[in-house]
Write a protein that holds these residues in place. Structure first.
Motif, PDB file in Angstrom:
ATOM      1  N   ALA A  98      -5.128  -3.313   5.268  1.00 15.11           N
ATOM      2  CA  ALA A  98      -6.211  -4.225   5.616  1.00 15.11           C
ATOM      3  C   ALA A  98      -6.487  -4.134   7.110  1.00 15.11           C
ATOM      4  CB  ALA A  98      -5.842  -5.661   5.249  1.00 15.11           C
ATOM      5  N   GLY A  99      -7.763  -4.119   7.460  1.00 13.34           N
ATOM      6  CA  GLY A  99      -8.115  -4.047   8.872  1.00 13.34           C
ATOM      7  C   GLY A  99      -9.607  -3.934   9.072  1.00 13.34           C
ATOM      8  N   THR A 100      -9.995  -3.143  10.048  1.00 18.48           N
ATOM      9  CA  THR A 100     -11.413  -2.959  10.335  1.00 18.48           C
ATOM     10  C   THR A 100     -12.023  -1.796   9.562  1.00 18.48           C
ATOM     11  OG1 THR A 100     -10.840  -1.640  12.270  1.00 18.48           O
ATOM     12  CG2 THR A 100     -11.242  -3.980  12.629  1.00 18.48           C
ATOM     13  N   GLY A 101     -11.177  -1.025   8.896  1.00 18.69           N
ATOM     14  CA  GLY A 101     -11.681   0.041   8.044  1.00 18.69           C
ATOM     15  C   GLY A 101     -11.752   1.384   8.733  1.00 18.69           C
ATOM     16  N   GLY A 102     -12.245   2.356   8.013  1.00 19.90           N
ATOM     17  CA  GLY A 102     -12.362   3.704   8.535  1.00 19.90           C
ATOM     18  C   GLY A 102     -11.277   4.599   7.999  1.00 19.90           C
ATOM     19  N   SER A 103     -11.321   5.861   8.423  1.00 21.67           N
ATOM     20  CA  SER A 103     -10.384   6.850   7.892  1.00 21.67           C
ATOM     21  C   SER A 103      -9.132   7.017   8.727  1.00 21.67           C
ATOM     22  CB  SER A 103     -11.092   8.205   7.759  1.00 21.67           C
ATOM     23  OG  SER A 103     -11.558   8.636   9.025  1.00 21.67           O
ATOM     24  N   ALA A 104      -9.066   6.365   9.860  1.00 24.43           N
ATOM     25  CA  ALA A 104      -7.891   6.471  10.724  1.00 24.43           C
ATOM     26  C   ALA A 104      -6.924   5.325  10.454  1.00 24.43           C
ATOM     27  CB  ALA A 104      -8.310   6.461  12.179  1.00 24.43           C
ATOM     28  N   TYR A 105      -5.635   5.665  10.381  1.00 26.92           N
ATOM     29  CA  TYR A 105      -4.663   4.611  10.051  1.00 26.92           C
ATOM     30  C   TYR A 105      -4.602   3.539  11.139  1.00 26.92           C
ATOM     31  CZ  TYR A 105      -1.161   6.636  13.229  1.00 26.92           C
ATOM     32  OH  TYR A 105      -0.489   7.102  14.325  1.00 26.92           O
ATOM     33  N   LEU A 106      -5.017   3.894  12.366  1.00 27.18           N
ATOM     34  CA  LEU A 106      -5.009   2.909  13.453  1.00 27.18           C
ATOM     35  C   LEU A 106      -6.048   1.817  13.250  1.00 27.18           C
ATOM     36  CD1 LEU A 106      -4.484   5.246  16.546  1.00 27.18           C
ATOM     37  CD2 LEU A 106      -2.805   3.752  15.452  1.00 27.18           C
ATOM     38  N   GLY A 107      -6.944   1.990  12.291  1.00 25.03           N
ATOM     39  CA  GLY A 107      -7.944   0.971  12.012  1.00 25.03           C
ATOM     40  C   GLY A 107      -7.445  -0.152  11.129  1.00 25.03           C
ATOM     41  N   TYR A 108      -6.145  -0.114  10.807  1.00 26.02           N
ATOM     42  CA  TYR A 108      -5.591  -1.092   9.887  1.00 26.02           C
ATOM     43  C   TYR A 108      -4.412  -1.807  10.523  1.00 26.02           C
ATOM     44  CZ  TYR A 108      -8.629   1.354   6.719  1.00 26.02           C
ATOM     45  OH  TYR A 108      -9.743   1.903   6.131  1.00 26.02           O
ATOM     46  N   ASP A 109      -4.370  -3.107  10.316  1.00 25.86           N
ATOM     47  CA  ASP A 109      -3.335  -3.935  10.929  1.00 25.86           C
ATOM     48  C   ASP A 109      -2.205  -4.274   9.967  1.00 25.86           C
ATOM     49  OD1 ASP A 109      -6.187  -5.502  12.223  1.00 25.86           O
ATOM     50  OD2 ASP A 109      -4.807  -4.291  13.420  1.00 25.86           O
ATOM     51  N   TYR A 110      -2.503  -4.281   8.684  1.00 26.02           N
ATOM     52  CA  TYR A 110      -1.525  -4.706   7.686  1.00 26.02           C
ATOM     53  C   TYR A 110      -1.395  -3.633   6.607  1.00 26.02           C
ATOM     54  CZ  TYR A 110      -2.577  -9.133   9.937  1.00 26.02           C
ATOM     55  OH  TYR A 110      -2.780 -10.116  10.860  1.00 26.02           O
ATOM     56  N   TRP A 111      -0.155  -3.408   6.176  1.00 20.84           N
ATOM     57  CA  TRP A 111       0.150  -2.360   5.211  1.00 20.84           C
ATOM     58  C   TRP A 111       1.062  -2.902   4.123  1.00 20.84           C
ATOM     59  CZ3 TRP A 111      -1.776   2.649   5.568  1.00 20.84           C
ATOM     60  CH2 TRP A 111      -2.456   2.952   6.750  1.00 20.84           C
ATOM     61  N   GLY A 112       0.854  -2.371   2.923  1.00 19.96           N
ATOM     62  CA  GLY A 112       1.779  -2.661   1.844  1.00 19.96           C
ATOM     63  C   GLY A 112       2.986  -1.759   1.907  1.00 19.96           C
ATOM     64  N   GLN A 113       3.890  -1.924   0.954  1.00 22.01           N
ATOM     65  CA  GLN A 113       5.134  -1.163   0.948  1.00 22.01           C
ATOM     66  C   GLN A 113       4.979   0.184   0.252  1.00 22.01           C
ATOM     67  OE1 GLN A 113       4.390  -3.391  -1.288  1.00 22.01           O
ATOM     68  NE2 GLN A 113       4.951  -2.408  -3.219  1.00 22.01           N
ATOM     69  N   GLY A 114       3.867   0.375  -0.440  1.00 20.86           N
ATOM     70  CA  GLY A 114       3.588   1.643  -1.108  1.00 20.86           C
ATOM     71  C   GLY A 114       4.007   1.656  -2.571  1.00 20.86           C
ATOM     72  N   THR A 115       3.342   2.494  -3.327  1.00 22.04           N
ATOM     73  CA  THR A 115       3.688   2.708  -4.732  1.00 22.04           C
ATOM     74  C   THR A 115       3.639   4.204  -5.016  1.00 22.04           C
ATOM     75  OG1 THR A 115       3.183   2.046  -7.014  1.00 22.04           O
ATOM     76  CG2 THR A 115       1.303   2.397  -5.566  1.00 22.04           C
ATOM     77  N   GLN A 116       4.653   4.693  -5.719  1.00 19.80           N
ATOM     78  CA  GLN A 116       4.774   6.129  -5.958  1.00 19.80           C
ATOM     79  C   GLN A 116       3.885   6.564  -7.110  1.00 19.80           C
ATOM     80  OE1 GLN A 116       6.869   8.619  -4.391  1.00 19.80           O
ATOM     81  NE2 GLN A 116       5.587   9.977  -5.638  1.00 19.80           N
ATOM     82  N   VAL A 117       3.138   7.618  -6.885  1.00 17.86           N
ATOM     83  CA  VAL A 117       2.355   8.266  -7.937  1.00 17.86           C
ATOM     84  C   VAL A 117       2.862   9.693  -8.059  1.00 17.86           C
ATOM     85  CG1 VAL A 117       0.079   9.126  -8.582  1.00 17.86           C
ATOM     86  CG2 VAL A 117       0.323   6.827  -7.597  1.00 17.86           C
ATOM     87  N   THR A 118       3.252  10.062  -9.263  1.00 19.27           N
ATOM     88  CA  THR A 118       3.735  11.405  -9.532  1.00 19.27           C
ATOM     89  C   THR A 118       2.907  12.017 -10.657  1.00 19.27           C
ATOM     90  OG1 THR A 118       5.984  10.789  -8.885  1.00 19.27           O
ATOM     91  CG2 THR A 118       5.725  12.829 -10.139  1.00 19.27           C
ATOM     92  N   VAL A 119       2.316  13.168 -10.380  1.00 23.53           N
ATOM     93  CA  VAL A 119       1.483  13.858 -11.360  1.00 23.53           C
ATOM     94  C   VAL A 119       2.190  15.145 -11.749  1.00 23.53           C
ATOM     95  CG1 VAL A 119      -0.795  14.790 -11.879  1.00 23.53           C
ATOM     96  CG2 VAL A 119      -0.548  12.888 -10.248  1.00 23.53           C
ATOM     97  N   SER A 120       2.533  15.258 -13.012  1.00 25.81           N
ATOM     98  CA  SER A 120       3.239  16.447 -13.503  1.00 25.81           C
ATOM     99  C   SER A 120       2.239  17.487 -14.004  1.00 25.81           C
ATOM    100  CB  SER A 120       4.204  16.072 -14.616  1.00 25.81           C
ATOM    101  OG  SER A 120       3.494  15.557 -15.724  1.00 25.81           O
ATOM    102  N   SER A 121       2.622  18.730 -13.868  1.00 28.65           N
ATOM    103  CA  SER A 121       1.732  19.825 -14.291  1.00 28.65           C
ATOM    104  C   SER A 121       1.970  20.220 -15.734  1.00 28.65           C
ATOM    105  CB  SER A 121       1.924  21.038 -13.385  1.00 28.65           C
ATOM    106  OG  SER A 121       3.275  21.436 -13.403  1.00 28.65           O
TER     107      SER A 121
END
Length: 121
Positions: A98-121
């Protein structure tokens, strides 16, 4: 202060779909632009998509255009990432921010802990 919690990650076969959710706490959720990023070990965090506070404007990384869709529900304090036609190279930890937006990570002030996505071939 905004706290973000992602969910919806998992293991999926190539060509499949997943829908990630990011639930936000705090009454100011609707005032923030929201973004999704992803990261694999040893590589920099990569922009995936973002959405304006109103939901009227979205942007995507080129490799995700046409396959991923970002949306938000301000009444539910939640942002979503619908991922279709998944490829093995989409495997990563996905973060919402969450933040001011855009494609740069510096545009965001708050981050979640992440969720793993695994795509098998």
């Amino acid at each position: 202060q905004v706290q973000l919690v992602e969910s919806g990650g998992g293991l999926v076969q190539a060509g499949g779909s997943l829908r990630l959710s990011c639930a936000a706490s705090g009454r100011t959720f609707s005032s923030y632009a929201m973004g999704w990023f992803r990261q694999v070990p040893g590589k920099a965090r990569e922009f995936v998509a973002d959405i304006s506070w109103s939901g009227d404007s979205t942007d995507y990384a080129d490799s995700m255009k046409g396959r991923f869709t970002i949306s938000r529900d301000n009444a539910k304090n939640t942002v979503y990432l619908q991922m279709n036609s998944l490829k093995p190279e989409d495997t990563a930890v996905y973060y919402c921010a969450a933040g001011t937006g855009g494609s740069a990570y510096l545009g965001y002030d708050y981050w979640g802990q992440g969720t793993q996505v695994t795509v098998s071939s």
